[in-house]
Design a protein around this motif. Structure first.
Motif, PDB file in Angstrom:
ATOM      1  N   CYS A  34       4.204  -3.240  -5.872  1.00  0.00           N
ATOM      2  CA  CYS A  34       5.038  -2.182  -5.311  1.00  0.00           C
ATOM      3  C   CYS A  34       5.342  -2.518  -3.848  1.00  0.00           C
ATOM      4  O   CYS A  34       4.486  -3.037  -3.150  1.00  0.00           O
ATOM      5  CB  CYS A  34       4.312  -0.839  -5.350  1.00  0.00           C
ATOM      6  SG  CYS A  34       3.571  -0.439  -6.917  1.00  0.00           S
ATOM      7  N   GLN A  35       6.551  -2.221  -3.413  1.00  0.00           N
ATOM      8  CA  GLN A  35       6.892  -2.333  -1.993  1.00  0.00           C
ATOM      9  C   GLN A  35       6.444  -1.038  -1.327  1.00  0.00           C
ATOM     10  O   GLN A  35       6.957   0.040  -1.641  1.00  0.00           O
ATOM     11  CB  GLN A  35       8.407  -2.485  -1.802  1.00  0.00           C
ATOM     12  CG  GLN A  35       8.922  -3.862  -2.054  1.00  0.00           C
ATOM     13  CD  GLN A  35       8.785  -4.758  -0.831  1.00  0.00           C
ATOM     14  OE1 GLN A  35       7.865  -4.625  -0.038  1.00  0.00           O
ATOM     15  NE2 GLN A  35       9.692  -5.693  -0.695  1.00  0.00           N
ATOM     16  N   VAL A  36       5.470  -1.111  -0.435  1.00  0.00           N
ATOM     17  CA  VAL A  36       4.966   0.091   0.227  1.00  0.00           C
ATOM     18  C   VAL A  36       4.994  -0.099   1.739  1.00  0.00           C
ATOM     19  O   VAL A  36       4.924  -1.217   2.239  1.00  0.00           O
ATOM     20  CB  VAL A  36       3.529   0.444  -0.212  1.00  0.00           C
ATOM     21  CG1 VAL A  36       3.504   0.859  -1.658  1.00  0.00           C
ATOM     22  CG2 VAL A  36       2.589  -0.694   0.026  1.00  0.00           C
ATOM     23  N   THR A  37       5.107   0.999   2.438  1.00  0.00           N
ATOM     24  CA  THR A  37       5.030   1.002   3.891  1.00  0.00           C
ATOM     25  C   THR A  37       3.693   1.609   4.276  1.00  0.00           C
ATOM     26  O   THR A  37       3.423   2.768   3.972  1.00  0.00           O
ATOM     27  CB  THR A  37       6.183   1.817   4.498  1.00  0.00           C
ATOM     28  OG1 THR A  37       7.422   1.272   4.044  1.00  0.00           O
ATOM     29  CG2 THR A  37       6.136   1.767   6.012  1.00  0.00           C
ATOM     30  N   LEU A  38       2.849   0.802   4.912  1.00  0.00           N
ATOM     31  CA  LEU A  38       1.529   1.256   5.334  1.00  0.00           C
ATOM     32  C   LEU A  38       1.492   1.370   6.850  1.00  0.00           C
ATOM     33  O   LEU A  38       2.098   0.554   7.553  1.00  0.00           O
ATOM     34  CB  LEU A  38       0.455   0.280   4.847  1.00  0.00           C
ATOM     35  CG  LEU A  38       0.343   0.153   3.327  1.00  0.00           C
ATOM     36  CD1 LEU A  38      -0.601  -0.978   2.956  1.00  0.00           C
ATOM     37  CD2 LEU A  38      -0.136   1.452   2.734  1.00  0.00           C
ATOM     38  N   ARG A  46       4.334   0.782  11.580  1.00  0.00           N
ATOM     39  CA  ARG A  46       4.434   0.774  10.127  1.00  0.00           C
ATOM     40  C   ARG A  46       4.742  -0.649   9.672  1.00  0.00           C
ATOM     41  O   ARG A  46       5.516  -1.359  10.304  1.00  0.00           O
ATOM     42  CB  ARG A  46       5.536   1.716   9.660  1.00  0.00           C
ATOM     43  CG  ARG A  46       5.256   3.156  10.030  1.00  0.00           C
ATOM     44  CD  ARG A  46       6.308   4.086   9.518  1.00  0.00           C
ATOM     45  NE  ARG A  46       7.629   3.682  10.005  1.00  0.00           N
ATOM     46  CZ  ARG A  46       8.770   4.197   9.584  1.00  0.00           C
ATOM     47  NH1 ARG A  46       8.763   5.144   8.683  1.00  0.00           N
ATOM     48  NH2 ARG A  46       9.915   3.794  10.067  1.00  0.00           N
ATOM     49  N   ARG A  48       5.727  -3.013   6.141  1.00  0.00           N
ATOM     50  CA  ARG A  48       6.178  -3.021   4.756  1.00  0.00           C
ATOM     51  C   ARG A  48       5.536  -4.208   4.055  1.00  0.00           C
ATOM     52  O   ARG A  48       5.749  -5.357   4.457  1.00  0.00           O
ATOM     53  CB  ARG A  48       7.692  -3.118   4.711  1.00  0.00           C
ATOM     54  CG  ARG A  48       8.252  -2.807   3.375  1.00  0.00           C
ATOM     55  CD  ARG A  48       9.763  -2.710   3.443  1.00  0.00           C
ATOM     56  NE  ARG A  48      10.258  -2.554   2.102  1.00  0.00           N
ATOM     57  CZ  ARG A  48      11.035  -1.558   1.715  1.00  0.00           C
ATOM     58  NH1 ARG A  48      11.402  -0.658   2.590  1.00  0.00           N
ATOM     59  NH2 ARG A  48      11.437  -1.484   0.472  1.00  0.00           N
ATOM     60  N   ARG A  50       4.082  -5.985   0.121  1.00  0.00           N
ATOM     61  CA  ARG A  50       4.184  -6.013  -1.334  1.00  0.00           C
ATOM     62  C   ARG A  50       2.757  -6.018  -1.886  1.00  0.00           C
ATOM     63  O   ARG A  50       2.072  -7.034  -1.844  1.00  0.00           O
ATOM     64  CB  ARG A  50       4.943  -7.258  -1.768  1.00  0.00           C
ATOM     65  CG  ARG A  50       5.451  -7.181  -3.166  1.00  0.00           C
ATOM     66  CD  ARG A  50       6.451  -8.271  -3.417  1.00  0.00           C
ATOM     67  NE  ARG A  50       7.038  -8.096  -4.724  1.00  0.00           N
ATOM     68  CZ  ARG A  50       7.448  -9.084  -5.482  1.00  0.00           C
ATOM     69  NH1 ARG A  50       7.367 -10.326  -5.047  1.00  0.00           N
ATOM     70  NH2 ARG A  50       7.968  -8.854  -6.654  1.00  0.00           N
ATOM     71  N   LEU A  56      -3.422  -0.909  -3.556  1.00  0.00           N
ATOM     72  CA  LEU A  56      -3.078   0.310  -2.828  1.00  0.00           C
ATOM     73  C   LEU A  56      -4.199   1.348  -2.955  1.00  0.00           C
ATOM     74  O   LEU A  56      -4.546   2.018  -1.982  1.00  0.00           O
ATOM     75  CB  LEU A  56      -1.766   0.877  -3.363  1.00  0.00           C
ATOM     76  CG  LEU A  56      -1.131   2.001  -2.585  1.00  0.00           C
ATOM     77  CD1 LEU A  56      -0.889   1.598  -1.143  1.00  0.00           C
ATOM     78  CD2 LEU A  56       0.166   2.417  -3.237  1.00  0.00           C
ATOM     79  N   GLU A  60      -6.585   2.978   0.130  1.00  0.00           N
ATOM     80  CA  GLU A  60      -6.867   4.402   0.293  1.00  0.00           C
ATOM     81  C   GLU A  60      -8.375   4.671   0.234  1.00  0.00           C
ATOM     82  O   GLU A  60      -8.897   5.494   0.980  1.00  0.00           O
ATOM     83  CB  GLU A  60      -6.158   5.214  -0.795  1.00  0.00           C
ATOM     84  CG  GLU A  60      -4.654   5.228  -0.657  1.00  0.00           C
ATOM     85  CD  GLU A  60      -4.191   5.895   0.623  1.00  0.00           C
ATOM     86  OE1 GLU A  60      -4.779   6.920   1.016  1.00  0.00           O
ATOM     87  OE2 GLU A  60      -3.257   5.370   1.251  1.00  0.00           O
TER      88      GLU A  60
END
Length: 99
Positions: A34-38, A46, A48, A50, A56, A60
């Motif tokens: 997933c492409q996520v922004t952490l 921030r 971005r 993969r 992920l 968390e």
């Protein structure tokens, strides 16, 4: 772009499809990327990335991107994640000296 998680190193696996007649053909097991922004709390930015769905959840569970990268093995990380890890270590060391 390779099919590989930037944080956990999880990549494509190879195996067989096995039919009812026991015929075997090659197949690929792709990671759930997933492409996520952490958000990095230490750096205040921030990023971005993969990341796999399992990666992920690990981020968390460990309490965010900074905590995950500080605890992660550097060999599993991508080059971008290694650079980010070094920046976080440098920034936390500067904050410890200033305090």
């Amino acid at each position: 772009m390779s099919r590989m998680c930037e944080l956990t190193g999880k990549a494509v696996l190879v195996g067989n499809n096995v039919s009812h007649a026991n015929n075997k053909t090659k197949r690929r097991f792709l990671p759930n990327l997933c492409q996520v922004t952490l958000i990095s709390d230490v750096l205040g930015q921030r990023y971005r990335l993969r990341v796999s769905a399992a990666g992920l959840r690990s981020v968390e569970h460990r309490g965010g991107l900074d905590a995950f990268l500080l605890k992660a093995n550097e060999n599993e990380l991508s080059m971008r994640a290694r650079l980010l890890r070094r920046q976080i270590i440098k920034k936390t060391a500067e904050a410890a000296v200033a305090a």
